[in-house]
Design an enzyme around this catalytic site. Structure first.
Site, PDB file in Angstrom:
ATOM      1  N   GLY A  82       0.799  -1.208   0.000  1.00 50.87           N
ATOM      2  CA  GLY A  82       0.000   0.000   0.000  1.00 50.87           C
ATOM      3  C   GLY A  82       0.836   1.264   0.000  1.00 50.87           C
ATOM      4  N   HIS A  83       0.309   2.303   0.648  1.00 49.18           N
ATOM      5  CA  HIS A  83       0.898   3.637   0.614  1.00 49.18           C
ATOM      6  C   HIS A  83       2.302   3.658   1.215  1.00 49.18           C
ATOM      7  CE1 HIS A  83       0.469   7.955   0.138  1.00 49.18           C
ATOM      8  NE2 HIS A  83       0.794   8.166   1.409  1.00 49.18           N
ATOM      9  N   PHE A  84       2.487   3.002   2.352  1.00 46.23           N
ATOM     10  CA  PHE A  84       3.788   2.931   3.010  1.00 46.23           C
ATOM     11  C   PHE A  84       4.439   1.592   2.676  1.00 46.23           C
ATOM     12  CE2 PHE A  84       1.830   6.303   5.567  1.00 46.23           C
ATOM     13  CZ  PHE A  84       2.878   7.220   5.621  1.00 46.23           C
TER      14      PHE A  84
END
Length: 299
Positions: free
Chosen positions: A280-282
């Site tokens: 995901g985002h991180f």
């Protein structure tokens, strides 16, 4: 004959490789504010500047820094208002992305870093692209890790936060982004194994968001983010004309900055290195080894 005293003094040993690889912590005062940064590696090696996102800090690079330090001089600053850097109230500091970028540029100058690679995640995109467009000759290469330069990449959750704020001054969604629940969500949404993530990451970020005055600081940057979107055409023009060596390492399941934002780089870069991570985002929380290997093989 006895040697002169100054010649008989012991010469300090050169730093051992292990010392160079160890993460170092420093502070530099810029415009009366203390700017914190982590660094590692040989200062004579090519520089790699790691630019963090919201709501994180250089802490997000804690596992990446030692994996790059054997080849690069790695510098990871905390922006003003984030991490261990000073966080003055909005009455004393204008929280805008051009101000954050200007302070990072000054920090690099003070550290003697003339040319550099830029690793950009989330907020690192608007900070890094300001550095790149202001001084193209200093850029050795770019890494975009879920950092947008195209409208294509802005997912529905981000639009639902920013558009009401920009168009009507509605802060409800923006304030919700500052809660512990949403900070954790930013890490776990799209992760392939959410239960396996280290919760220290979002607890560290939330500690920063819970400091006095944080809401006003973050809302000021949320409002200013519209100027990043307005700058996308100029950033795309930079990519087209300069053709910097670019690695796009994208968490494919990020709902905030979606995968279409990674594909969009093909419009302006002739030879982008685009790689998707099942995260995901991180994405560093799950794929730091893979991202470090991509960086070492690309640059």
């Amino acid at each position: 004959m006895t040697a002169p005293a100054e010649l008989s003094m012991p010469v300090p040993p050169l730093p051992a490789p292990a010392d160079l690889l160890r993460v170092r912590y420093g502070r530099t005062t810029i415009d009366g504010l203390s700017v914190f940064h982590r660094s590692a590696g040989d200062p004579a090696a090519p520089a790699f500047v790691l630019l963090h996102g919201f709501p994180s800090s250089s802490h997000m690079f804690r596992e990446l820094i030692p994996r790059l330090a054997g080849r690069f001089h790695v510098i990871a600053p905390d922006y003003i208002g984030f991490g261990h850097s000073d966080a003055p109230p909005v009455e004393r500091f204008e929280y805008r992305f051009d101000r954050l970028a200007g302070i990072v540029a000054t920090l690099l100058e003070r550290l003697g870093v003339g040319r550099y690679h830029l690793y950009m995640q989330d907020y690192g995109g608007p900070v890094g692209m300001r550095l790149a467009t202001a001084a193209p000759g200093r850029v050795l290469g770019l890494v975009f890790q879920n950092a947008n330069a195209y409208l294509d990449g802005i997912g529905a959750p981000a639009r639902e936060v920013f558009l009401p704020l920009w168009e009507r001054g509605d802060e409800a969604g923006a304030r919700q982004m500052l809660t512990a629940e949403m900070t954790r969500w930013q890490y776990t949404a799209g992760a392939r194994n959410p239960d396996g993530l280290n919760p220290d990451a979002w607890l560290h970020d939330q500690a920063g968001l819970d400091r006095p005055g944080s809401s006003e600081r973050q809302l000021a940057l949320f409002r200013d983010y519209r100027h990043n979107v307005e700058s996308y055409p100029a950033w795309q023009q930079y990519l087209r004309t300069q053709q910097p060596k670019t690695l796009v390492a994208w968490g494919r399941h990020d709902p905030i900055f979606i995968a279409a934002g990674a594909e969009a780089f093909r419009r302006d870069l002739e030879q982008p290195h685009i790689h998707y991570l099942e995260s995901g985002h991180f994405a560093l929380e799950e794929d730091v080894e893979a991202i470090a290997a991509l960086i070492r093989s690309t640059f």
